[in-house]
Design a protein around this motif. Structure first.
Motif, PDB file in Angstrom:
ATOM      1  N   CYS A 229       1.971  -0.725   8.386  1.00  0.00           N
ATOM      2  CA  CYS A 229       2.452  -0.228   7.094  1.00  0.00           C
ATOM      3  C   CYS A 229       3.958   0.000   7.158  1.00  0.00           C
ATOM      4  O   CYS A 229       4.488   0.476   8.169  1.00  0.00           O
TER       5      CYS A 229
ATOM      6  N   SER B 294       0.471   8.449   6.874  1.00  0.00           N
ATOM      7  CA  SER B 294       0.057   7.673   5.708  1.00  0.00           C
ATOM      8  C   SER B 294      -0.424   8.550   4.559  1.00  0.00           C
ATOM      9  O   SER B 294      -0.228   8.212   3.392  1.00  0.00           O
TER      10      SER B 294
ATOM     11  N   PHE C  34       1.856   7.289   1.448  1.00  0.00           N
ATOM     12  CA  PHE C  34       1.249   6.205   0.670  1.00  0.00           C
ATOM     13  C   PHE C  34       1.176   6.528  -0.822  1.00  0.00           C
ATOM     14  O   PHE C  34       1.116   5.629  -1.653  1.00  0.00           O
TER      15      PHE C  34
END
Length: 425
Positions: free
Chosen positions: A295, A384, A388
């Protein structure tokens, strides 16, 4: 230029081209699907030895992303940590079996049932598919009263402290065993409450320094504490009952330590993890050396600056630059101030003398950098679960192209205050 640098340059160059072709000219969260699959394959080698897999939803907060992981792993088990997102998961993934990852107040639990009853149609059955996490006798008694108030049955999973010391039951000391046994006795006698398992989180194990025994000793002690608690359950409920319990453990930094052939961990029935699949920087630990970062944040470079200066001190700036305290090359990016670290172009770093900015943050560049205005600066998120949610739809990157845009979680149900505001408007 080293092979590693060439490889990194080519990797991010290809991702940049894909983002530009897809029209991504703003800060964008990107998931490399190929790397995601490779990390999932590593996880599968552990899971397939005999553990069930529970996907930690907060670390992959996107319904299409969760659907993909569920399909590829064959698991319908999720762990949820936030009430509005529990609503979201129940609505969009009604076939999921959901374990709460942290204790919720009894008011939050009541709100869930009120919300669920308000749905016109729902195939999600809380009595079979939802497990509340309880960390104390006091909270268990509150849930006991709630079950009577709502005339419903609640599944209870007991949080146990296996060394992280973040709360929960323990049986390592006599007074701790007494409280744990009180909770177990309540569960044996109340027809509205069903014990469905235990959860013991041991995230500390991968971070323990060798000076005090390191990962191996911390993990061993954690499993011993877990088995001590499990024996208390066996003593009260019997072995046959306990054979059907959810015995949840593991985390992204510790899941590789589990092995069904190892007597130390073979009693565990399921492992929870998710961050390891995308590997933010917080998970750059020795237990995950075989995983790849999957990511990234990509954000456009708005301005390139040569010989940047501190406002109003031109001569001092020149002196500081000569001494190496100020950069010769820098840039301003679109946005900034994220829980993330720059990873490309290599050697880029935040310009501390300018401070943080969520609008146009300044980053130092190497003197021989090759980037141009409107190129991307890439970051690796540190986690995350929060990062995110900041960028809208996630760009899914595979084989040199952005193949899709997957939406992130959103709250399903407005609060009473929001409802009142809507009515006033």
């Amino acid at each position: 230029m080293t092979t590693a640098t060439t490889s990194s340059t080519e990797y991010f160059h290809n991702m940049s081209l894909a983002l530009k072709d897809a029209g991504a000219f703003r800060p964008t969260l990107v998931i490399d699907k190929t790397r995601l699959n490779e990390n999932l394959d590593h996880l599968s080698t552990v899971i397939q030895s005999g553990f069930d897999y529970r996907i930690v939803a907060k670390s992959l907060p996107s319904i299409p992303l969760l659907k993909y992981i569920m399909q590829r792993s064959g698991s319908n088990r999720l762990m949820s940590f936030h009430l509005p997102f529990l609503f979201h998961v129940v609505k969009h993934l009604p076939h999921a079996d959901v374990l709460l990852g942290k204790p919720m107040s009894v008011a939050a639990a009541r709100q869930f049932y009120q919300w669920h009853q308000s749905l016109d149609v729902s195939s999600f059955e809380p009595k079979q598919q939802l497990h509340w996490l309880v960390d104390s006798v006091e909270r268990l008694q509150q849930y006991q009263a709630l079950a009577k108030e709502l005339n419903c049955s609640l599944n209870i999973n007991l949080e146990i402290d296996v060394g992280l010391h973040r709360g929960g039951f323990s049986a390592d000391k006599e007074e701790q065993r007494t409280e744990f046994n009180i909770a177990l006795e309540i569960l044996t006698t109340d027809k509205d409450l069903t014990l469905t398992g235990l959860m013991g989180y041991e995230a500390h194990a991968s971070k323990m320094p060798k000076l005090i025994g390191g990962t191996e000793k911390a993990f061993k002690l954690a499993m011993q504490s877990y088995q001590t608690c499990l024996q208390c359950v066996v003593n009260i409920f019997g072995q046959d009952f306990c054979d059907g319990l959810i015995l949840n453990a593991g985390g992204s930094s510790t899941y590789p330590l589990y092995n069904k052939k190892n007597n130390q961990t073979n009693f565990i029935t399921e492992i929870a993890t998710a961050s390891a699949l995308v590997k933010p920087t917080d998970f750059d630990v020795h237990t995950l050396e075989h995983h790849k970062p999957a990511c990234f944040i990509a954000t456009p470079i708005l301005k390139l600056i040569s010989n940047p200066e501190i406002p109003m001190v031109k001569r001092l700036s020149k002196c500081l630059r000569t001494l190496g305290f100020l950069p010769r090359q820098a840039c301003f990016i679109y946005g900034g101030n994220w829980l993330a670290s720059p990873c490309f172009p290599e050697g880029s770093k935040r310009a501390h003398f300018f401070g943080h900015s969520s609008n146009q943050e300044m980053y130092e560049l190497k003197d021989d950098h090759k980037v141009k205005m409107d190129d991307f600066l890439f970051f690796r998120p540190s986690q995350s679960e929060a990062v995110f949610l900041q960028f809208g739809k996630i760009a899914i990157y595979e084989k040199g192209k952005i193949i899709g845009w997957w939406p992130i979680f959103h709250a399903e149900e407005p609060t009473n205050e929001e409802k009142n505001n809507e009515e006033l408007a």
